[in-house]
Design an enzyme around this catalytic site. Structure first.
Site, PDB file in Angstrom:
ATOM      1  N   TYR A 153       9.496  -8.086 -17.660  1.00  0.00           N
ATOM      2  CA  TYR A 153       9.501  -7.988 -16.195  1.00  0.00           C
ATOM      3  C   TYR A 153      10.742  -7.222 -15.737  1.00  0.00           C
ATOM      4  CZ  TYR A 153       8.081  -9.241 -11.450  1.00  0.00           C
ATOM      5  OH  TYR A 153       7.678  -9.191 -10.136  1.00  0.00           O
ATOM      6  N   LYS A 160      13.079  -8.900  -7.520  1.00  0.00           N
ATOM      7  CA  LYS A 160      12.574 -10.148  -6.905  1.00  0.00           C
ATOM      8  C   LYS A 160      13.723 -11.098  -6.564  1.00  0.00           C
ATOM      9  CE  LYS A 160       8.086  -9.346  -6.880  1.00  0.00           C
ATOM     10  NZ  LYS A 160       7.438  -8.906  -5.598  1.00  0.00           N
TER      11      LYS A 160
HETATM   12  P1  NAD Z   1      -1.589  -4.713  -6.027  1.00  0.00           P
HETATM   13  O1  NAD Z   1      -1.450  -3.512  -6.886  1.00  0.00           O
HETATM   14  O2  NAD Z   1      -2.920  -5.092  -5.593  1.00  0.00           O
HETATM   15  O3  NAD Z   1      -0.640  -4.621  -4.755  1.00  0.00           O
HETATM   16  C1  NAD Z   1       0.588  -3.939  -4.749  1.00  0.00           C
HETATM   17  C2  NAD Z   1       0.604  -3.155  -3.468  1.00  0.00           C
HETATM   18  O4  NAD Z   1       1.853  -2.489  -3.306  1.00  0.00           O
HETATM   19  C3  NAD Z   1      -0.489  -2.072  -3.425  1.00  0.00           C
HETATM   20  O5  NAD Z   1      -1.305  -2.259  -2.305  1.00  0.00           O
HETATM   21  C4  NAD Z   1       0.305  -0.790  -3.298  1.00  0.00           C
HETATM   22  O6  NAD Z   1      -0.363   0.174  -2.520  1.00  0.00           O
HETATM   23  C5  NAD Z   1       1.565  -1.298  -2.624  1.00  0.00           C
HETATM   24  N1  NAD Z   1       2.676  -0.354  -2.715  1.00  0.00           N
HETATM   25  C6  NAD Z   1       3.303   0.109  -3.820  1.00  0.00           C
HETATM   26  N2  NAD Z   1       4.233   1.020  -3.477  1.00  0.00           N
HETATM   27  C7  NAD Z   1       4.182   1.128  -2.115  1.00  0.00           C
HETATM   28  C8  NAD Z   1       4.885   1.922  -1.161  1.00  0.00           C
HETATM   29  N3  NAD Z   1       5.825   2.812  -1.521  1.00  0.00           N
HETATM   30  N4  NAD Z   1       4.579   1.772   0.159  1.00  0.00           N
HETATM   31  C9  NAD Z   1       3.618   0.902   0.537  1.00  0.00           C
HETATM   32  N5  NAD Z   1       2.919   0.131  -0.317  1.00  0.00           N
HETATM   33  C10 NAD Z   1       3.197   0.257  -1.626  1.00  0.00           C
HETATM   34  O7  NAD Z   1      -0.898  -5.902  -6.883  1.00  0.00           O
HETATM   35  P2  NAD Z   1      -0.535  -7.411  -6.491  1.00  0.00           P
HETATM   36  O8  NAD Z   1      -0.388  -8.096  -7.792  1.00  0.00           O
HETATM   37  O9  NAD Z   1      -1.481  -7.901  -5.470  1.00  0.00           O
HETATM   38  O10 NAD Z   1       0.927  -7.255  -5.862  1.00  0.00           O
HETATM   39  C11 NAD Z   1       1.267  -7.701  -4.549  1.00  0.00           C
HETATM   40  C12 NAD Z   1       2.580  -8.463  -4.565  1.00  0.00           C
HETATM   41  O11 NAD Z   1       2.417  -9.659  -5.289  1.00  0.00           O
HETATM   42  C13 NAD Z   1       3.741  -7.721  -5.211  1.00  0.00           C
HETATM   43  O12 NAD Z   1       4.926  -7.975  -4.467  1.00  0.00           O
HETATM   44  C14 NAD Z   1       3.854  -8.384  -6.559  1.00  0.00           C
HETATM   45  O13 NAD Z   1       5.156  -8.285  -7.085  1.00  0.00           O
HETATM   46  C15 NAD Z   1       3.502  -9.792  -6.181  1.00  0.00           C
HETATM   47  N6  NAD Z   1       3.123 -10.691  -7.275  1.00  0.00           N
HETATM   48  C16 NAD Z   1       2.101 -10.370  -8.126  1.00  0.00           C
HETATM   49  C17 NAD Z   1       1.748 -11.247  -9.146  1.00  0.00           C
HETATM   50  C18 NAD Z   1       0.627 -10.916 -10.108  1.00  0.00           C
HETATM   51  O14 NAD Z   1       0.591 -11.492 -11.206  1.00  0.00           O
HETATM   52  N7  NAD Z   1      -0.305 -10.036  -9.778  1.00  0.00           N
HETATM   53  C19 NAD Z   1       2.438 -12.454  -9.288  1.00  0.00           C
HETATM   54  C20 NAD Z   1       3.466 -12.749  -8.408  1.00  0.00           C
HETATM   55  C21 NAD Z   1       3.798 -11.872  -7.399  1.00  0.00           C
HETATM   56  O1  0WE Z   2       5.218  -8.096  -9.632  1.00  0.00           O
HETATM   57  C1  0WE Z   2       4.340  -7.935 -10.462  1.00  0.00           C
HETATM   58  C2  0WE Z   2       3.837  -6.536 -10.746  1.00  0.00           C
HETATM   59  C3  0WE Z   2       4.970  -5.563 -10.629  1.00  0.00           C
HETATM   60  C4  0WE Z   2       4.700  -4.147 -11.012  1.00  0.00           C
HETATM   61  C5  0WE Z   2       3.769  -3.723 -11.936  1.00  0.00           C
HETATM   62  C6  0WE Z   2       3.648  -2.370 -12.234  1.00  0.00           C
HETATM   63  C7  0WE Z   2       2.701  -1.864 -13.270  1.00  0.00           C
HETATM   64  C8  0WE Z   2       2.342  -0.409 -13.065  1.00  0.00           C
HETATM   65  C9  0WE Z   2       5.508  -3.204 -10.421  1.00  0.00           C
HETATM   66  N1  0WE Z   2       5.412  -1.896 -10.701  1.00  0.00           N
HETATM   67  C10 0WE Z   2       4.497  -1.473 -11.580  1.00  0.00           C
HETATM   68  N2  0WE Z   2       4.444  -0.128 -11.856  1.00  0.00           N
HETATM   69  C11 0WE Z   2       3.475   0.439 -12.598  1.00  0.00           C
HETATM   70  O2  0WE Z   2       3.493   1.654 -12.849  1.00  0.00           O
HETATM   71  N3  0WE Z   2       3.864  -9.021 -11.137  1.00  0.00           N
HETATM   72  C12 0WE Z   2       4.446 -10.321 -10.897  1.00  0.00           C
HETATM   73  C13 0WE Z   2       2.820  -8.936 -12.175  1.00  0.00           C
HETATM   74  C14 0WE Z   2       3.524  -8.811 -13.487  1.00  0.00           C
HETATM   75  O3  0WE Z   2       4.007  -7.629 -13.911  1.00  0.00           O
HETATM   76  C15 0WE Z   2       4.636  -7.852 -15.123  1.00  0.00           C
HETATM   77  C16 0WE Z   2       4.551  -9.202 -15.450  1.00  0.00           C
HETATM   78  C17 0WE Z   2       3.853  -9.835 -14.394  1.00  0.00           C
HETATM   79  C18 0WE Z   2       3.536 -11.277 -14.279  1.00  0.00           C
HETATM   80  C19 0WE Z   2       5.305  -6.962 -15.952  1.00  0.00           C
HETATM   81  C20 0WE Z   2       5.856  -7.427 -17.137  1.00  0.00           C
HETATM   82  C21 0WE Z   2       5.792  -8.765 -17.463  1.00  0.00           C
HETATM   83  C22 0WE Z   2       5.129  -9.677 -16.632  1.00  0.00           C
END
Ligand code: NAD
Ligand code: 0WE
Length: 260
Positions: A153, A160
């Site tokens: 991560y 974060k």
């Molecule tokens: P997702 O890819 O569906 O959403 C990420 C969003 O970020 C996308 O809509 C993308 O367009 C937007 N984004 C990226 N760069 C941007 C920019 N420059 N301007 C505007 N928008 C931008 O993935 P997700 O997992 O739904 O992620 C949403 C949030 O949840 C993130 O903050 C992520 O860190 C957090 N999160 C995800 C998980 C997981 O396991 N998926 C767990 C905990 C927290």
């Molecule tokens: O916040 C996230 C996703 C964050 C994320 C993921 C990507 C993949 C593709 C941010 N930037 C990018 N850029 C890319 O090009 N999560 C909480 C989901 C997530 O991502 C991980 C995790 C978990 C959980 C990455 C490594 C290890 C665990």
């Protein structure tokens, strides 16, 4: 829970997005919604989703660009006048930085991850706050990697940590205006951002085994907690990080895992 409230959902990419789970919960609870999308390619995906929940606002927003954030909130002001809530569900880091050893993080990797994933909350809050009614609420999405060294991560964990600290400072700053600010720390969910991560299946399986509920959480479960935090039912809650992770973070880890 949200009848009579107008709110923005920032960060829907597709129907797997956490932001979409939030949007569905907020729509079900009676809110009027507005959405942003990043670029033309995502507009084609987000527009039909927004229409399906009768959204009254849809506009482009790249949080890397102050001019776009200004234009977005100018439009919100013109179209809506006032605002009750904002959901920030946006993160981005260089893919290489989530694979390479953490010590190899470059200055550019650090700047990009913290700019898009943490500073953007401040940039959004400073423009949303003047439009917000008393009792307003801002919620952002975080992850356990802010407080634990989760493998790979990496710089996102640093971002974060900055995001969660920003929640506390924004809550302090905006509390006098009766605006609350909280983070939801979600367990791993398969989304666009997550699916681009190598070995996410393994992480999901480990996380389910270590969770109190012996399973992972869904977008809608995160959405339900978020809708609550956006509502007046949460009027006494601000500056906090709320875990929606099936209890994973209070456990000792995957009991089946070899500690060696
Ligand atoms: P997702 O890819 O569906 O959403 C990420 C969003 O970020 C996308 O809509 C993308 O367009 C937007 N984004 C990226 N760069 C941007 C920019 N420059 N301007 C505007 N928008 C931008 O993935 P997700 O997992 O739904 O992620 C949403 C949030 O949840 C993130 O903050 C992520 O860190 C957090 N999160 C995800 C998980 C997981 O396991 N998926 C767990 C905990 C927290
Ligand atoms: O916040 C996230 C996703 C964050 C994320 C993921 C990507 C993949 C593709 C941010 N930037 C990018 N850029 C890319 O090009 N999560 C909480 C989901 C997530 O991502 C991980 C995790 C978990 C959980 C990455 C490594 C290890 C665990």
């Amino acid at each position: 829970m949200l009848t009579g409230k107008k709110g923005l959902i920032l960060g829907v990419a597709n129907d797997k997005s956490i932001a979409w789970g939030v949007a569905q919960a907020c729509h079900r609870e009676g809110a009027e919604l507005g959405f942003s999308y990043l670029g033309e390619a995502l507009e084609r995906r987000v527009r039909p989703l927004a229409e399906s929940v009768d959204a009254s606002l849809l506009a482009p927003l790249d949080v890397a660009d102050d001019a776009q954030i200004d234009a977005f909130f100018d439009r919100v002001k013109q179209q809506w006048g006032t605002l009750d809530f904002v959901v920030h569900s946006i993160a981005f880091a260089n893919k290489e930085a989530l694979k390479a050893p953490f010590r190899m993080t470059t200055r550019d990797d650090f700047h990009l991850a913290l700019d898009i994933s943490a500073y953007s909350l401040i940039a959004v809050a400073q423009r949303a706050a003047p439009l917000m009614n008393a009792g307003g609420s801002i919620v952002t999405m975080s992850y356990l990697g802010s407080v634990r060294a989760v493998p790979n991560y990496n710089v996102m964990g640093v971002a974060k940590a900055a995001l969660e600290a920003s929640v506390r400072y924004l809550a302090s700053d905006l509390g006098g205006d009766n605006i609350r600010v909280n983070a939801v720390s979600a367990g791993p969910i398969r989304t666009l951002a997550a699916s681009a991560v190598g070995d996410f299946r393994h992480l999901m399986a480990k996380s389910a085994r270590g969770a109190m509920l012996k399973r992972n959480v869904t977008q809608l479960e995160v959405g339900n907690m978020t809708a609550f935090l956006l509502s007046d039912l949460a009027s006494g809650i601000s500056g906090e990080v709320h875990y929606v992770d099936a209890g994973f973070h209070v456990g000792a880890g995957d009991p089946g895992e070899n500690p060696a």
